[in-house]
Design a protein around this motif. Structure first.
Motif, PDB file in Angstrom:
ATOM      1  N   ASP A 219      11.069  -1.705 -17.748  1.00  0.00           N
ATOM      2  CA  ASP A 219      12.456  -2.098 -17.997  1.00  0.00           C
ATOM      3  C   ASP A 219      12.661  -2.235 -19.497  1.00  0.00           C
ATOM      4  OD1 ASP A 219      13.122  -2.252 -15.277  1.00  0.00           O
ATOM      5  OD2 ASP A 219      12.239  -4.262 -15.138  1.00  0.00           O
ATOM      6  N   GLY A 221      15.742  -2.605 -22.900  1.00  0.00           N
ATOM      7  CA  GLY A 221      17.057  -3.149 -23.233  1.00  0.00           C
ATOM      8  C   GLY A 221      17.117  -4.641 -22.979  1.00  0.00           C
ATOM      9  N   GLN A 222      18.298  -5.179 -22.942  1.00  0.00           N
ATOM     10  CA  GLN A 222      18.494  -6.605 -22.742  1.00  0.00           C
ATOM     11  C   GLN A 222      18.223  -6.999 -21.294  1.00  0.00           C
ATOM     12  OE1 GLN A 222      22.496  -7.367 -24.037  1.00  0.00           O
ATOM     13  NE2 GLN A 222      22.033  -7.033 -26.202  1.00  0.00           N
ATOM     14  N   GLU A 223      18.142  -8.295 -21.060  1.00  0.00           N
ATOM     15  CA  GLU A 223      17.912  -8.798 -19.714  1.00  0.00           C
ATOM     16  C   GLU A 223      19.016  -8.321 -18.777  1.00  0.00           C
ATOM     17  OE1 GLU A 223      17.063 -13.058 -17.434  1.00  0.00           O
ATOM     18  OE2 GLU A 223      17.485 -12.998 -19.594  1.00  0.00           O
ATOM     19  N   ASN A 224      18.616  -7.925 -17.574  1.00  0.00           N
ATOM     20  CA  ASN A 224      19.533  -7.390 -16.558  1.00  0.00           C
ATOM     21  C   ASN A 224      20.081  -6.022 -16.926  1.00  0.00           C
ATOM     22  OD1 ASN A 224      19.279  -9.750 -14.962  1.00  0.00           O
ATOM     23  ND2 ASN A 224      20.857 -10.773 -16.218  1.00  0.00           N
ATOM     24  N   SER A 225      19.447  -5.368 -17.903  1.00  0.00           N
ATOM     25  CA  SER A 225      19.854  -4.017 -18.262  1.00  0.00           C
ATOM     26  C   SER A 225      19.456  -3.047 -17.150  1.00  0.00           C
ATOM     27  CB  SER A 225      19.197  -3.592 -19.573  1.00  0.00           C
ATOM     28  OG  SER A 225      19.412  -2.209 -19.821  1.00  0.00           O
ATOM     29  N   LYS A 253      19.103   5.359 -16.656  1.00  0.00           N
ATOM     30  CA  LYS A 253      20.027   4.250 -16.436  1.00  0.00           C
ATOM     31  C   LYS A 253      20.333   4.173 -14.954  1.00  0.00           C
ATOM     32  CE  LYS A 253      24.671   2.518 -17.517  1.00  0.00           C
ATOM     33  NZ  LYS A 253      24.223   1.111 -17.658  1.00  0.00           N
TER      34      LYS A 253
END
Length: 325
Positions: A219, A221-225, A253
């Protein structure tokens, strides 16, 4: 000695994949269509899946390899995951059709696939699979020319032959990684004969192909990405080659969009891009930039795949993730 055209001899001796040995079609997008290499993937998702694709290899070469394929697989006798000692798995079945053409030589194959999937936890499953089918090897004699069409050795060529074929595989998968191993073209057999010299005939035997691959999902990017990264490695071997390695990396994505690159040892660099519409349809395109000795004379290779998915609500299949499909 009356000979076939030199190009025909080369093509038969160098049936596509690796120039040195391999006799099966080559794919750049196997990282998003692993079912082409491993029957154990059949039925791994909670849906029916159809993929249709094609590949045009070595643009600029006359009679260069061209491949079209169609695959289908789905689960059946579905069982929900049970957190007990009697955890129950499910079955999968599928079919693969492939047509591969190189100049006057073509190979058509049709296989039926079966797999059994067993969940060990809600995030880890494994499967074993097998396929049986038939290969048709054909030489289009009308595309060949001879110095003397009455030469008796011409009768020793096998212009058309049907051969049984089989594959086996294992697949271990979770929400973070996958590992697979398979053996294709297991049934040793002779495809055809070809004159190579004065009163000499070359015999071309089919060899087993060995594959092993592993990938991991990161995973990013930012959290929850919704973005994640999937590096993977494929090892492939067939006699007399000592083996080749492909390195791949893909950024994705969710199930909406992905792009990535690949390096095929001693052969090419590749780029691919894909998108999905409403999770029911996906399209993937890839281009190979050839770095082998034929690179300066080739315009590269193109490959595209279309995916159609049909989800049925009544089905309950434990699939921790499907980022390898």
């Amino acid at each position: 000695m009356n000979k076939l055209l030199t190009i025909s001899i080369l093509i038969l001796g160098l049936l596509p994949l690796e120039l040195s040995a391999q006799q099966r079609p080559q794919y750049t997008q196997y990282a998003t269509n692993q079912f082409l290499l491993n029957p154990a993937i059949a039925g791994s998702q909670n849906m029916d899946e159809i993929k249709i694709g094609g590949r045009v290899q070595w643009i600029g070469f006359e009679d260069a390899p061209q491949t079209v394929f169609a695959t289908y697989h789905a689960p059946f006798k579905k069982m929900p995951f049970q957190n007990t000692m009697n955890q129950r798995g499910h079955h999968g079945f599928g079919a693969i059709l492939i047509k591969d053409i190189t100049g006057p030589i073509s190979q058509t194959s049709a296989h039926l696939n079966y797999a059994y999937h067993h969940p060990f936890t809600s995030n880890l499953s494994a499967s074993v699979g097998a396929s049986l089918g038939i290969l048709q090897h054909t030489i289009d004699m009308d595309q060949l020319s001879f110095q003397n069409s009455n030469d008796v050795i011409i009768d020793r060529i096998l212009p058309n032959r049907f051969i049984p074929d089989g594959s086996i595989g294992i697949w271990v998968y979770s929400d973070k990684f996958y590992f697979g191993a398979s053996i294709t073209q297991m049934i040793s057999n002779t495809t055809m004969f070809l004159p190579t010299g004065e009163r000499e005939v070359e015999v071309f035997d089919l060899e087993a192909h060995y594959f092993a691959n592993i990938g991991y999902k990161f995973d990013i990017g930012q959290e929850n990405s919704d973005w994640f990264l999937v590096p993977s490695v494929l090892f492939k071997s067939v006699r007399p080659s000592s083996g080749h390695v492909d390195f791949n990396i893909r950024a994705q994505k969710a199930d909406n969009f992905w792009f990535g690159g690949s390096f095929r040892q001693d052969d090419s660099f590749s780029g691919l891009v894909g998108f999905s519409a409403m999770q029911d349809f996906a399209f993937t395109y890839s281009y190979d930039f050839i770095i082998s000795d034929i690179g300066p004379y080739s315009g590269g290779s193109h490959e595209l795949t279309m995916t159609f998915k049909f989800k049925k609500k009544q089905r309950k299949v434990i699939c921790p993730d499907s980022f390898w499909l």
